[in-house]
Design an enzyme around this catalytic site. Structure first.
Site, PDB file in Angstrom:
ATOM      1  N   ASP A  30      -1.797 -30.335  -9.361  1.00 33.67           N
ATOM      2  CA  ASP A  30      -1.335 -28.835  -8.895  1.00 33.67           C
ATOM      3  C   ASP A  30      -1.660 -29.105  -7.373  1.00 33.67           C
ATOM      4  OD1 ASP A  30      -1.043 -25.947 -10.324  1.00 33.67           O
ATOM      5  OD2 ASP A  30      -1.700 -25.938  -8.200  1.00 33.67           O
ATOM      6  N   LEU A 160       3.447 -21.066 -26.750  1.00 33.88           N
ATOM      7  CA  LEU A 160       1.957 -20.697 -26.859  1.00 33.88           C
ATOM      8  C   LEU A 160       1.706 -18.850 -26.415  1.00 33.88           C
ATOM      9  CD1 LEU A 160       0.500 -23.345 -24.437  1.00 33.88           C
ATOM     10  CD2 LEU A 160       0.917 -23.380 -27.153  1.00 33.88           C
ATOM     11  N   GLU A 162      -0.767 -16.437 -25.120  1.00 27.91           N
ATOM     12  CA  GLU A 162      -2.006 -16.088 -24.431  1.00 27.91           C
ATOM     13  C   GLU A 162      -3.165 -15.463 -25.203  1.00 27.91           C
ATOM     14  OE1 GLU A 162      -1.816 -14.023 -20.719  1.00 27.91           O
ATOM     15  OE2 GLU A 162       0.102 -15.211 -20.001  1.00 27.91           O
ATOM     16  N   ASN A 215      12.217 -16.068 -28.063  1.00 22.51           N
ATOM     17  CA  ASN A 215      11.437 -14.948 -27.325  1.00 22.51           C
ATOM     18  C   ASN A 215      12.134 -13.662 -27.284  1.00 22.51           C
ATOM     19  OD1 ASN A 215       9.086 -16.218 -26.477  1.00 22.51           O
ATOM     20  ND2 ASN A 215       9.538 -16.368 -24.447  1.00 22.51           N
ATOM     21  N   GLY A 264       4.451  -6.592 -22.560  1.00 25.08           N
ATOM     22  CA  GLY A 264       4.364  -6.790 -21.212  1.00 25.08           C
ATOM     23  C   GLY A 264       3.973  -8.247 -21.168  1.00 25.08           C
ATOM     24  N   CYS A 267       5.892 -13.372 -20.196  1.00 28.07           N
ATOM     25  CA  CYS A 267       6.873 -14.070 -20.889  1.00 28.07           C
ATOM     26  C   CYS A 267       7.950 -13.150 -21.259  1.00 28.07           C
ATOM     27  CB  CYS A 267       6.477 -14.839 -21.922  1.00 28.07           C
ATOM     28  SG  CYS A 267       5.717 -16.394 -21.712  1.00 28.07           S
ATOM     29  N   LYS A 270      10.307 -11.269 -18.559  1.00 28.28           N
ATOM     30  CA  LYS A 270      10.829 -12.073 -17.405  1.00 28.28           C
ATOM     31  C   LYS A 270      11.888 -12.844 -18.241  1.00 28.28           C
ATOM     32  CE  LYS A 270       8.812 -16.022 -16.298  1.00 28.28           C
ATOM     33  NZ  LYS A 270       9.235 -17.409 -15.995  1.00 28.28           N
ATOM     34  N   ARG A 334      -0.296  -9.467 -15.704  1.00 23.26           N
ATOM     35  CA  ARG A 334       1.304  -9.290 -15.380  1.00 23.26           C
ATOM     36  C   ARG A 334       2.092  -8.405 -16.392  1.00 23.26           C
ATOM     37  NH1 ARG A 334       1.957 -15.674 -14.670  1.00 23.26           N
ATOM     38  NH2 ARG A 334       0.379 -15.823 -16.441  1.00 23.26           N
TER      39      ARG A 334
HETATM   40  C1  UDX Z   1       4.763 -14.586 -25.926  1.00 24.85           C
HETATM   41  C2  UDX Z   1       5.520 -15.505 -27.273  1.00 24.85           C
HETATM   42  O1  UDX Z   1       4.834 -15.138 -28.347  1.00 24.85           O
HETATM   43  C3  UDX Z   1       5.197 -17.006 -27.013  1.00 24.85           C
HETATM   44  O2  UDX Z   1       5.522 -17.778 -28.135  1.00 24.85           O
HETATM   45  C4  UDX Z   1       5.897 -17.790 -25.767  1.00 24.85           C
HETATM   46  O3  UDX Z   1       5.806 -18.858 -25.350  1.00 24.85           O
HETATM   47  C5  UDX Z   1       5.238 -16.908 -24.460  1.00 24.85           C
HETATM   48  O4  UDX Z   1       5.547 -15.291 -24.747  1.00 24.85           O
HETATM   49  P1  UDX Z   1       2.464 -13.736 -24.894  1.00 24.85           P
HETATM   50  O5  UDX Z   1       3.393 -13.337 -23.921  1.00 24.85           O
HETATM   51  O6  UDX Z   1       1.273 -14.573 -24.656  1.00 24.85           O
HETATM   52  O7  UDX Z   1       3.434 -14.750 -25.789  1.00 24.85           O
HETATM   53  O8  UDX Z   1       2.030 -12.624 -26.194  1.00 24.85           O
HETATM   54  P2  UDX Z   1       2.568 -11.967 -27.498  1.00 24.85           P
HETATM   55  O9  UDX Z   1       1.524 -12.218 -28.504  1.00 24.85           O
HETATM   56  O10 UDX Z   1       3.785 -12.465 -27.791  1.00 24.85           O
HETATM   57  O11 UDX Z   1       2.747 -10.584 -26.973  1.00 24.85           O
HETATM   58  C6  UDX Z   1       3.843  -9.991 -25.960  1.00 24.85           C
HETATM   59  C7  UDX Z   1       3.772  -8.776 -25.802  1.00 24.85           C
HETATM   60  O12 UDX Z   1       4.264  -8.005 -26.857  1.00 24.85           O
HETATM   61  C8  UDX Z   1       2.446  -7.959 -25.396  1.00 24.85           C
HETATM   62  O13 UDX Z   1       2.229  -6.922 -24.528  1.00 24.85           O
HETATM   63  C9  UDX Z   1       2.071  -7.242 -26.809  1.00 24.85           C
HETATM   64  O14 UDX Z   1       0.946  -6.207 -26.747  1.00 24.85           O
HETATM   65  C10 UDX Z   1       3.373  -7.023 -27.074  1.00 24.85           C
HETATM   66  N1  UDX Z   1       3.579  -6.801 -28.820  1.00 24.85           N
HETATM   67  C11 UDX Z   1       3.501  -7.847 -29.486  1.00 24.85           C
HETATM   68  C12 UDX Z   1       3.964  -5.602 -29.252  1.00 24.85           C
HETATM   69  O15 UDX Z   1       3.990  -4.568 -28.584  1.00 24.85           O
HETATM   70  N2  UDX Z   1       3.969  -5.461 -30.632  1.00 24.85           N
HETATM   71  C13 UDX Z   1       3.989  -6.486 -31.485  1.00 24.85           C
HETATM   72  O16 UDX Z   1       4.333  -6.296 -32.785  1.00 24.85           O
HETATM   73  C14 UDX Z   1       3.703  -7.789 -30.884  1.00 24.85           C
END
Ligand code: UDX
Length: 443
Positions: A30, A160, A162, A215, A264, A267, A270, A334
């Site tokens: 990095d 993945l 978070e 996504n 939010g 991922c 964006k 974020r």
């Molecule tokens: C996501 C994808 O799941 C992952 O596969 C990708 O590689 C990166 O983006 P992440 O952003 O870490 O992962 O979180 P995720 O658990 O998917 O949740 C994303 C957002 O959706 C969160 O704000 C969560 O609160 C919201 N969410 C999720 C809902 O509002 N309702 C749901 O039923 C599921």
């Protein structure tokens, strides 16, 4: 295998640690010297459960190391993953400046065959551009003639989540690889062999599309549930039961049908924007996704409206907020829905007291004029209402009787439909969830 990962951000770091854990020797590069120094001391700059514990012994065994210098790290490995950031431009399009820089760095530092794997989320067809950039920047003597060096580009999108990233890496539903040569396929299969998982092998463009598609589809599921929640409130239906009833159908599935204050994180917002831009540029504007994004925005506004409806005048009201991170088990702020919601309430003159188990430090730059409580109890004390904005497990175990008694008014808005409404009502609370069939009085 010897593997180099470029970019020690969220994706790069988790991937590096996990690849070392399954048996490879990994070097992470990095260009941020301060971050790299911390990593060399065994300190993880992000909050991800289990990551630091996994990292330290791997460093001791010399299976994992961190550096800021390209040359040695590129030389040492046959497989190089690109995991640098791809932030959004104003238009929503992904900014690929870092990816291009890295491709150039690889070209000028490589001295033997390399497999260059894109791990960052990139628009479809980026693989081809990486290939061209490496070709153009390879020193002439290595491009042709006796000392000619071969290389391959491949795509290996990450899925993945978070907060659950290590488990997602170790037990994936599938690993997707986009390859254009037998050698690249063989090498990537070898990288992931210890996981014994299903491999989807395709060309680079299709692998990139899989990431866009997965996504965007998940974001669509969430917005679908959120739109349903609005109708549920208007017709007196309960979104939790509706989602269960739908979810038992195996063709639909229950996951990602949780209505709330919207998605939010780094991922979904964006990636949905970037895919919309890509679709427009391709000549097929993906209108459905624009509505997915609209519903996500409306959901936050509707929540603020609900609070306003119940509290009436917001000016000088004290509002307690439990949870700031975009989801539990992370300190990531974020695109957290809490930011827009808090700002909208402040705009109406409300005073905000907030608590989050991990995200307070990261929230400060986004939130001005917020005071922070040392725990949920101190936060709720004297408030006119409480908002639950992130479903941290610990918020389920609180003594709500005690909390309600310490508040100015025992009123709670559960932005994630996370708490038990009946228990709260038995403890003297007025409870409002999302889409639970209790209409806003003045919609
Ligand atoms: C996501 C994808 O799941 C992952 O596969 C990708 O590689 C990166 O983006 P992440 O952003 O870490 O992962 O979180 P995720 O658990 O998917 O949740 C994303 C957002 O959706 C969160 O704000 C969560 O609160 C919201 N969410 C999720 C809902 O509002 N309702 C749901 O039923 C599921």
């Amino acid at each position: 295998m010897n593997i180099t990962i470029i970019g020690s951000g969220y994706v790069g770091l988790v991937t590096g640690v996990c690849l070392a854990q399954i048996g490879h020797r990994v070097i992470c590069i990095d260009n941020d010297a301060e971050k790299t120094k911390k990593l060399q001391q065994g300190k993880v700059p992000i909050y991800e459960p289990g990551l630091e514990e996994l990292m330290k012994p791997l460093m001791k065994k010399k299976r994992l190391s961190f550096t800021t210098t390209f040359r040695a790290a590129i030389k040492a490995s046959e497989v190089i993953f690109i995991a640098v950031g791809t932030p959004s431009k104003k238009s929503g399009e992904a900014d690929l400046t870092y990816v291009e820089n890295v491709a150039r760095e690889i070209a000028v530092n490589m001295d033997s065959y390399k497999l260059i794997v894109e791990k960052s989320t990139v628009p479809a067809a980026t693989g081809k551009r990486i290939e061209r950039t490496v070709k153009m920047n390879l020193p002439k003597k290595l491009r042709e003639g006796k000392r000619r060096i071969e290389f391959d580009v491949a795509s290996n999108p990450e899925f993945l989540r978070e907060g659950a990233a290590i488990d997602d890496f170790m037990n994936p539903d599938r690993v997707v690889i986009g390859v254009e040569s037998k050698r690249a396929e063989r090498l990537l299969r070898e990288v992931y062999k210890p996981l014994k998982t299903h491999m989807v092998v395709t060309n680079i463009n299709s692998a990139e599309m899989i990431k866009h598609a997965a996504n965007s589809f998940l974001a669509t599921k969430i917005s679908f549930a959120n739109a349903l929640s609005q109708i549920c409130d208007r017709v007196g239906a309960d979104i939790l039961k509706v989602a269960d009833g739908m979810g038992y159908d195996r063709r639909i599935g229950r996951s990602f049908l949780n209505a709330g204050i919207g998605y939010g994180g780094s991922c979904f917002p964006k990636d949905v924007d970037a895919f919309i831009r890509l679709s427009e540029k391709s000549g097929y504007p993906f209108e459905l996704l624009k509505e997915v994004r609209n519903i996500n925005e409306q959901q936050k506004a509707a929540f603020v409206k609900l609070v306003e409806d119940k509290l009436w005048i917001l000016k000088n009201k004290v509002i307690g907020v439990l949870g700031l991170a975009f989801k539990p088990d992370t300190d990531d702020m974020r695109n957290a829905p809490s930011i827009d919601i808090i700002r909208a309430l402040q705009h109406e003159g409300a005073r905000i007291k907030a608590y989050d188990p991990q995200a307070v430090a990261n929230s400060r730059p986004y939130l001005k004029g917020v005071t922070y409580g040392k725990d949920p109890y101190a936060t709720a004390k004297g408030c006119d209402c409480l908002l639950l904005l992130t479903e941290w497990a610990e918020f389920k175990k609180l003594n709500y009787k005690k909390i309600g008694q310490s508040m100015n008014r025992a009123l709670i808005f559960d932005g994630r439909n996370f708490l038990n409404d009946k228990d709260l009502e038995n403890n003297g609370f007025e409870y409002h969830g999302i889409g639970r069939g209790r209409p806003v009085e003045n919609p």
